[in-house]
Design an enzyme around this catalytic site. Structure first.
Site, PDB file in Angstrom:
ATOM      1  CG  HIS A 341      11.831 -29.244  47.011  1.00 17.94           C
ATOM      2  ND1 HIS A 341      12.461 -29.333  48.163  1.00 17.94           N
ATOM      3  CD2 HIS A 341      10.879 -29.949  47.027  1.00 17.94           C
ATOM      4  CE1 HIS A 341      12.101 -30.370  48.665  1.00 17.94           C
ATOM      5  NE2 HIS A 341      10.861 -30.662  47.932  1.00 17.94           N
ATOM      6  CE  LYS A 531      26.498 -23.822  47.654  1.00 18.57           C
ATOM      7  NZ  LYS A 531      25.497 -23.885  48.587  1.00 18.57           N
ATOM      8  NE  ARG A 532      23.771 -30.043  39.618  1.00 19.94           N
ATOM      9  CZ  ARG A 532      22.778 -30.349  38.971  1.00 19.94           C
ATOM     10  NH1 ARG A 532      21.422 -30.844  39.498  1.00 19.94           N
ATOM     11  NH2 ARG A 532      22.517 -30.061  37.632  1.00 19.94           N
ATOM     12  CE  LYS A 537      22.234 -24.653  43.878  1.00 17.54           C
ATOM     13  NZ  LYS A 537      21.979 -24.831  45.080  1.00 17.54           N
ATOM     14  CB  THR A 639      20.329 -29.535  52.983  1.00 20.29           C
ATOM     15  OG1 THR A 639      20.752 -29.860  51.580  1.00 20.29           O
ATOM     16  CG2 THR A 639      18.850 -29.624  53.044  1.00 20.29           C
ATOM     17  CE  LYS A 643      23.460 -32.531  53.763  1.00 18.21           C
ATOM     18  NZ  LYS A 643      23.135 -32.968  52.446  1.00 18.21           N
TER      19      LYS A 643
HETATM   20  C1  26Y Z   1      12.253 -31.324  36.285  1.00 18.39           C
HETATM   21  C2  26Y Z   1      13.245 -30.130  36.577  1.00 18.39           C
HETATM   22  C3  26Y Z   1      13.308 -28.788  35.885  1.00 18.39           C
HETATM   23  C4  26Y Z   1      13.771 -30.143  38.003  1.00 18.39           C
HETATM   24  C5  26Y Z   1      14.802 -30.883  38.475  1.00 18.39           C
HETATM   25  C6  26Y Z   1      15.353 -30.868  39.663  1.00 18.39           C
HETATM   26  C7  26Y Z   1      13.314 -29.044  39.050  1.00 18.39           C
HETATM   27  C8  26Y Z   1      13.708 -29.009  40.205  1.00 18.39           C
HETATM   28  C9  26Y Z   1      15.015 -30.171  40.663  1.00 18.39           C
HETATM   29  C10 26Y Z   1      15.753 -29.886  41.782  1.00 18.39           C
HETATM   30  C11 26Y Z   1      15.342 -28.884  42.813  1.00 18.39           C
HETATM   31  C12 26Y Z   1      16.434 -29.091  43.874  1.00 18.39           C
HETATM   32  O1  26Y Z   1      17.147 -29.959  44.319  1.00 18.39           O
HETATM   33  N1  26Y Z   1      16.032 -28.100  44.800  1.00 18.39           N
HETATM   34  C13 26Y Z   1      16.848 -27.784  46.273  1.00 18.39           C
HETATM   35  O2  26Y Z   1      15.893 -28.444  47.280  1.00 18.39           O
HETATM   36  C14 26Y Z   1      16.707 -28.502  48.428  1.00 18.39           C
HETATM   37  C15 26Y Z   1      15.937 -29.425  49.199  1.00 18.39           C
HETATM   38  O3  26Y Z   1      14.510 -28.800  49.528  1.00 18.39           O
HETATM   39  C16 26Y Z   1      16.827 -27.045  48.738  1.00 18.39           C
HETATM   40  O4  26Y Z   1      17.567 -27.260  50.032  1.00 18.39           O
HETATM   41  C17 26Y Z   1      17.613 -26.281  47.717  1.00 18.39           C
HETATM   42  O5  26Y Z   1      17.738 -25.063  48.094  1.00 18.39           O
HETATM   43  C18 26Y Z   1      16.897 -26.343  46.344  1.00 18.39           C
HETATM   44  O6  26Y Z   1      17.549 -25.914  45.384  1.00 18.39           O
END
Ligand code: 26Y
Length: 794
Positions: A341, A531-532, A537, A639, A643
């Protein structure tokens, strides 16, 4: 509903209806919905018992609220309204009693929830597996313009009405200790763990919409194997007596314990293993062993967090089932699939070899052996390339790291990215060496969103208008929205569509004021970035534009301008200082504008605290502009972009993530695209003009940055922020600024032509069918999971 709510309050909750609080009525209504679900749940389990399944392993699930979702799925909304009448409470009011279930940080967790909805709705056998964390991410509050974090005990004191504990299916999960070797004919390894915790499952029904299927989300809670150390207790050493208890419980307390300390890293990886090991044990039990597992199930790893499931399954096969390495590896490779992701290097997990070795002494041996065999393959394929083996290592002793993404790729049958561009960048960049070895392994699965929550439920006015125009049932077959296209030419329809947007804005304005004490005028153009908060971003880009617009308004340079409200919402990670400064900057700019008489009615900046699914459900239907302005090449998919567009907001966005595919679907003339593309960003970073140069050469930009630096007395630290940007503009905010300003001017021009704008909005809704998570899930089901629907009669 078999019992009235009054009867339920009395007989099931043991309370007098006369004294029932709103919360009690809520619980009684949940009780009756649960009853309607239980029978279907049992039938589904029976119907699916012989079928192939997917097990979706994810540390995050952002389910949000479930009462309305379940009522809609079961077609019980009207019945519920009638049942509530004697209490004088509306269903909407009652919904507010429900906390958001949010074991999640962002898109990855919400995606997992949309996927569960699409699986059940399409009768596809599957389970989600996650952690029953006591505290979700955190509650965000804003104090003096800065983010503060407080715990979010989302389960509440009375427990969450949607879960069912299944103590009888608890499994043991082991940690640390050592490995013993025995020799009889061949070498045999046995892990002698040092301590054990219990994983107790809690099941949540996932009610398919308009079908009889009810899927399951199984969340694991960690508990000690014994409540206390009796001898320590009798000696009066209470800390020692409850020590084991506390250690076990800490495993399922927080999502992403901060990992800057060694203890934090240990907890994080122990938590990940806990999820992986409990889920693998559960699956082996359900399928009666490894053969059944490989034949009947794919385990989908949602990012690297549950990747330790790979060496765990290998360990069981080798040490407990006496398989040869080759047999074990074949089964394992058959079972797993892995989704990436993110391309951000800081989000790619690696753990110290020492830490993994200490907590999982047998698994590190297995990972080393996987690596050794993998390196042989690499050397054979590229005998003269001496760099390559190091680059693709799983266990890299030189820098003492275990690479979880490499393990995910090597241990899986399929690996996917979440949007076309993202998958391409993965194959060309991060996983290039792996792609050269195993090209058939990689595939793309563009994300999607469930239309049940993100249109039917969150925007009931628009949903009715759509049903009136094209008939019912589109929420289970979103491509049907295309039938709306001719209505884009119908002025009467466009007028009603626009009226709905206005009503949704009015509702949002009331909620913002009542819940957060924040006011905005619903007649203004509503521009949202939700968003975050993350530098990539580029919330900063929108903030800089706001300052520029304010300067123009102050000087009277633009008069015909459409009044706007710019709405931000999102959380910064608690330890991410730069993102927290962005939040302070948004607040400082927002407040500053209020003091400028020529500006305040034309431009307002607001920040809605504590963004979560239930807040998104209010903001998104009201939004008119969707800000998707990440530095190209950094947003894997997004995503929220889907929406917002589905609900008729016009995207202003870069050529990044799923924005590219949204543009393709709705038509380039119905979005506004700007800025450098992924290759352009890379080039700018490597050899473009530096931030100083851009500052010197662009007068507008200079004025904006100087203005921000001059906020110093009100917002200490801002000159630092500007200095940082001028020192290193990692995400090309300055390089894209001029293009972004032009794109914003284009937005204004388009909005002035209200017929054209509304036409675009209707076409956005009409052409977003492809982004239903039903389509995404069908693609996974066919190409990765090999699943067939098994319908269950309602
Ligand atoms: C463990 C840690 C470093 C970590 C924690 C959370 C690494 C990644 C994440 C979360 C990542 C995340 O939410 N990514 C998002 O996933 C979405 C679903 O695929 C995408 O639409 C989005 O672009 C992406 O930033």
């Amino acid at each position: 509903m078999a019992l009235t709510l009054e009867q339920r309050i009395q007989r099931r909750l043991g309370l007098s209806p006369a004294r029932a609080t709103r919360r009690d009525v809520y619980r009684a209504l949940c009780d009756s919905v649960r009853e309607a679900v239980l029978e279907r749940w049992v039938h589904t389990e029976e119907a699916w018992s012989e079928a192939r399944h997917v097990a979706y392993l994810s540390v995050e699930f952002h389910m949000g609220r479930l009462l309305k979702t379940n009522l809609l799925a079961l077609d019980l909304v009207e019945e519920a309204r009638a049942a509530l009448e004697p209490f004088g409470i509306s269903l909407d009011e009652l919904e507010e009693e429900e906390p958001d279930a949010r074991i999640a940080s962002g898109g990855l967790g919400r995606l997992a929830a949309c996927f569960l909805d699409s699986l059940a709705t399409q009768d596809l056998p599957g389970w989600g597996y996650g952690l029953r964390l006591e505290l979700g991410m955190f509650k965000q509050q804003i104090v003096d313009g800065a983010q503060t974090e407080s715990p979010d005990p989302w389960l509440g004191r009375q427990g969450w009405p949607w879960e069912r504990p299944c103590a009888q299916e608890a499994v043991e999960v082991n940690f640390a200790g050592h490995v013993e070797f025995t020799h009889n004919r061949h070498l045999h390894c046995t892990w002698k763990p040092h301590h054990t915790v219990l994983a107790v499952p809690y099941d949540i029904p996932v009610v398919g919409h308009g079908t009889g299927s009810v899927g399951t989300l199984r969340l694991w809670q960690a508990e000690p194997t014994r409540e206390l150390d009796v001898s320590a207790f009798l000696e009066g050493d209470y800390a020692q007596a409850f020590r084991e208890n506390a250690i076990a419980r800490s495993l399922t307390t927080f999502l992403y314990p901060p990992d800057h300390s060694a203890a934090g890293q240990e907890l994080r990886v122990a938590q990940q293993y806990f999820l992986a090991a409990a889920s693998v044990a559960d699956l082996l039990r359900r399928f009666g062993g490894p053969e059944g597992l490989a034949e009947r199930c794919t385990i989908q790893l949602n990012d690297t967090h549950p990747v330790l499931a790979i060496p765990e399954l290998m360990r069981i096969l080798l040490d407990e089932q006496d398989r040869t390495w080759e047999q074990a590896w074949e089964i394992t490779r058959e079972v797993f699939a892995y989704t990436n992701h993110t391309l951000l290097p800081e989000a790619l997990e690696t753990w110290s070899v020492d830490l993994i070795g200490r907590l999982f002494p047998r698994h590190i041996q297995i990972m080393e052996e996987i690596d050794r065999r993998h390196q042989q393959v690499v050397r054979k394929a590229h005998p003269s390339d001496h760099e390559r083996p190091g680059r693709v290592a799983i266990v890299d002793p030189d820098n003492d790291r275990v690479h979880m993404a490499h393990l995910g790729v090597i241990g899986s049958r399929k690996v996917n990215g979440v949007a076309a561009l993202h998958t391409r960048l993965l194959r060309e960049g991060l996983f290039r060496d792996f792609d050269e070895l195993y090209p058939e392994r990689f595939c793309n699965k563009t994300n999607g969103i469930t239309p049940r929550r993100w249109l039917l439920q969150c925007n009931p006015r628009l949903a009715s208008l759509i049903s009136e125009a094209i008939g019912e049932g589109w929420e289970r077959d979103l491509e049907r929205l295309r039938e709306l296209e001719p209505y884009a030419e119908d002025a009467g329809f466009r007028g009603r569509y626009a009226q709905i947007k206005l009503q949704n804005k009015q509702d949002l304005a009331v909620w913002c004021e009542e819940t957060h004490g924040i006011r905005f005028d619903p007649e203004t153009l509503l521009d949202v970035q939700v968003k975050r908060i993350h530098l990539y971003k580029r919330q900063l880009l929108l903030v800089l534009w706001c300052v520029r617009r304010a300067l123009q308004l102050e000087r009277g340079e633009i008069s015909e301008v459409v009044p706007r409200t710019v709405l931000f919402a999102g959380k910064a990670a608690a330890t991410y200082e730069a993102a927290k400064r962005v939040i302070r900057m948004i607040h400082a700019v927002g407040e500053g504008l209020e003091y400028l008489p020529q500006v305040k009615d034309k431009l307002r900046v607001i920040f809605i605290p504590d963004y979560k699914v239930s807040a998104a459900q209010r903001i998104i239907p009201a939004a008119e502009i969707s800000e998707q302005i990440s530095a190209a090449g950094y947003e894997a998919s997004g995503t929220g972009n889907m929406k917002l567009s589905l609900n008729g907001a016009i995207t202003i966005g870069t050529m990044d993530g799923a924005n590219i595919e949204i543009r393709e679907a709705v038509g380039a003339e119905h979005v506004v695209t700007f800025g450098l593309d992924a290759a352009g960003i890379r080039q700018q970073q490597q050899q473009g003009p530096g931030p100083r140069e851009l500052y010197e050469s662009d007068e507008t930009l200079r004025e904006v940055l100087d203005t921000i630096a001059s906020f110093e007395p009100y917002a200490p630290g801002f000159p630092d922020l500007v200095r940082e940007l001028l020192h290193e503009d990692q995400y090309c905010v300055l390089a894209d600024f001029a293009a972004y300003c032009e794109a914003q001017d284009e937005i204004d021009r388009r909005y002035l032509d209200s017929a054209g704008w509304n036409r675009s909005a209707v076409l956005n809704t009409a052409r977003m069918g492809r982004f239903s998570s039903d389509r995404t899930i069908r693609e996974y089901a066919q190409e990765v999971w090999r699943l067939e629907p098994v319908p269950v009669a309602p």
